[in-house]
Design an enzyme around this catalytic site. Structure first.
Site, short mmCIF file in Angstrom:
data_model
loop_
_atom_site.label_atom_id
_atom_site.label_comp_id
_atom_site.label_asym_id
_atom_site.label_seq_id
_atom_site.Cartn_x
_atom_site.Cartn_y
_atom_site.Cartn_z
N SER A 117 0.81 -1.21 0.00
CA SER A 117 0.00 0.00 0.00
C SER A 117 0.84 1.26 0.00
O SER A 117 1.90 1.33 0.64
CB SER A 117 -0.91 0.00 1.24
OG SER A 117 -1.60 1.24 1.36
N THR A 166 -5.59 2.36 -7.05
CA THR A 166 -6.91 2.27 -6.42
C THR A 166 -7.74 3.46 -6.86
O THR A 166 -7.35 4.62 -6.66
CB THR A 166 -6.78 2.23 -4.89
OG1 THR A 166 -6.10 1.03 -4.52
CG2 THR A 166 -8.16 2.24 -4.23
N HIS A 264 -13.57 -2.42 -2.26
CA HIS A 264 -12.71 -1.92 -1.19
C HIS A 264 -13.03 -2.60 0.14
O HIS A 264 -12.98 -1.98 1.20
CB HIS A 264 -12.85 -0.40 -1.05
CG HIS A 264 -11.58 0.29 -0.65
ND1 HIS A 264 -10.82 1.00 -1.54
CD2 HIS A 264 -10.93 0.39 0.54
CE1 HIS A 264 -9.77 1.52 -0.91
NE2 HIS A 264 -9.82 1.15 0.36
#
Length: 378
Positions: A117, A166, A264
């Site tokens: 991430s 994302t 998500h």
């Protein structure tokens, strides 16, 4: 609730991935648990992600010769031992002191790809140095587009294999569970990859302007940013967070290399469909030329088979490996991957599938119209 001491090893009564969840709850304080377990608003989508898998039935096949079977696949020019990938999750030091470094060790031990991430609590370069797990970098497009370019360049230089953007969280979802818990990052946990980035000031809104539309969304990415990224990086470019066929088709038109069908984890817009429900609609719309992955709700090897049957090439797990991480560090996270891979192989064998390519919609049971396989209630 104060956290309990970690067991230090895999608890003896863990037989399935879901068994880790209560252990993880005991090992985490209320603050960390609210972040890990919560979804958006009333958490309908969070629950549907799991319930939708339970509603899909498999059609077994007997007497099949599956000798020499395997779970190997090729994606975006690289070979992978199996289709169980680790989803990008922020702030992993919330769940274990070693955070992303322990996750990377687990991924290496189990030959699993790990998505790192942007909001990791460990530098992306340090994660790349701890082992040989195949790494993809998950990117949140930042208000500072120059800093965004720097993140991409860092990921390329560190040897990451793919760039995953994302696209479904330009603003945070209405995470009421976190709000009720008063969630905040504890000292020592921060998004270290964003150090040094300039932040936009608080927007000055004119009368009648909206804090959401004219403030929070003022720097949100658009399809133009995706086109710019396509021209910026040599890495395969994958979009994560698509739940509609129309958006998937637009991604294909722009030359995107792949799509991760995802809501998500139920953490952005509540009442979106379960990811597994959206998957076949998207697969039918884009055809086999655009590789699809699935994120959300995976808890069993049979879930993986169902996702592959409906059009996914691989799946991502999030909360399950974090439950293992919180319970027993790298060993727990690795054990979660091991359980899922073993269950995947057992399910494949019982469905008569020796290879991932053998899995398609023919292994899904379809009741006759007007009939159900549920027992009649009396």
């Amino acid at each position: 609730m104060p956290p309990a001491p970690r067991p230090g090893s895999i608890p003896r009564d863990i037989a399935a991935v879901a068994d880790y969840e209560p252990f993880a709850r005991r090992c985490l304080d209320d603050n960390a648990w609210a972040y890990l377990a919560g979804g958006a608003a009333d958490e309908h989508t969070l629950r549907w992600n799991r319930a939708a898998f339970d509603a899909i039935r498999l059609q077994g096949s007997v007497l099949a010769d599956v000798s020499g079977g395997h779970t190997r696949l090729t994606l975006f020019g690289h070979d992978y031992a199996h289709p169980v990938f680790l989803a990008p999750v922020a702030h992993q030091r919330l769940f274990h002191p070693d955070g992303e470094l322990a996750t990377a060790q687990a991924a290496e031990a189990m030959d699993a790809a790990m998505l790192v991430s942007t909001l990791a609590s460990t530098r992306l370069e340090d994660i790349a140095r701890v082992g040989r797990a195949p790494l993809w970098f998950q990117l949140y497009v930042q208000p500072d587009r120059g800093f965004t370019r720097t993140l991409v360049e860092r990921a390329e230089a560190a040897g990451y294999r793919a760039l995953v953007v994302t696209v479904d969280a330009p603003v945070w979802g209405l995470r009421n569970r976190e709000q009720r818990a008063g969630f905040q990052l504890p000292p020592g946990v921060e998004p270290v990859n964003l150090r040094g980035m300039s932040m936009p000031g608080t927007p000055q809104l004119a009368p009648g302007q909206s804090m959401v539309f004219d403030g929070l969304m003022a720097h949100a990415p658009t399809w133009r940013d995706i086109e710019a990224l396509r021209g910026l990086t040599r890495l395969p470019l994958i979009l994560k967070g698509i739940c509609s066929a129309r958006d998937a088709q637009q991604a294909a038109r722009l030359g995107i290399d792949g799509v991760i069908v995802s809501n998500h984890g139920g953490r952005t817009l509540d009442t979106l469909p379960a990811s597994i429900d959206a998957l076949p609609v998207i697969a039918d719309a884009v055809g086999p030329s655009l590789p699809l992955l699935l994120d959300g709700g995976i808890r069993r090897g049979s879930d993986i088979v169902k996702a592959l049957a409906l059009g996914a090439r691989a799946v991502l797990i999030g909360r399950p490996y974090l439950h293992g991480l919180a319970t027993a560090g790298a060993l727990g996270a690795a054990h979660v991957i091991k359980l899922l891979r073993e269950e995947l192989e057992v399910t494949m064998a019982l469905c008569g599938c020796a290879r991932l390519q053998d899995i398609d919609r023919r292994i899904l049971f379809t009741p006759l119209p007007g009939r159900t396989s549920e027992p009649e209630k009396r």
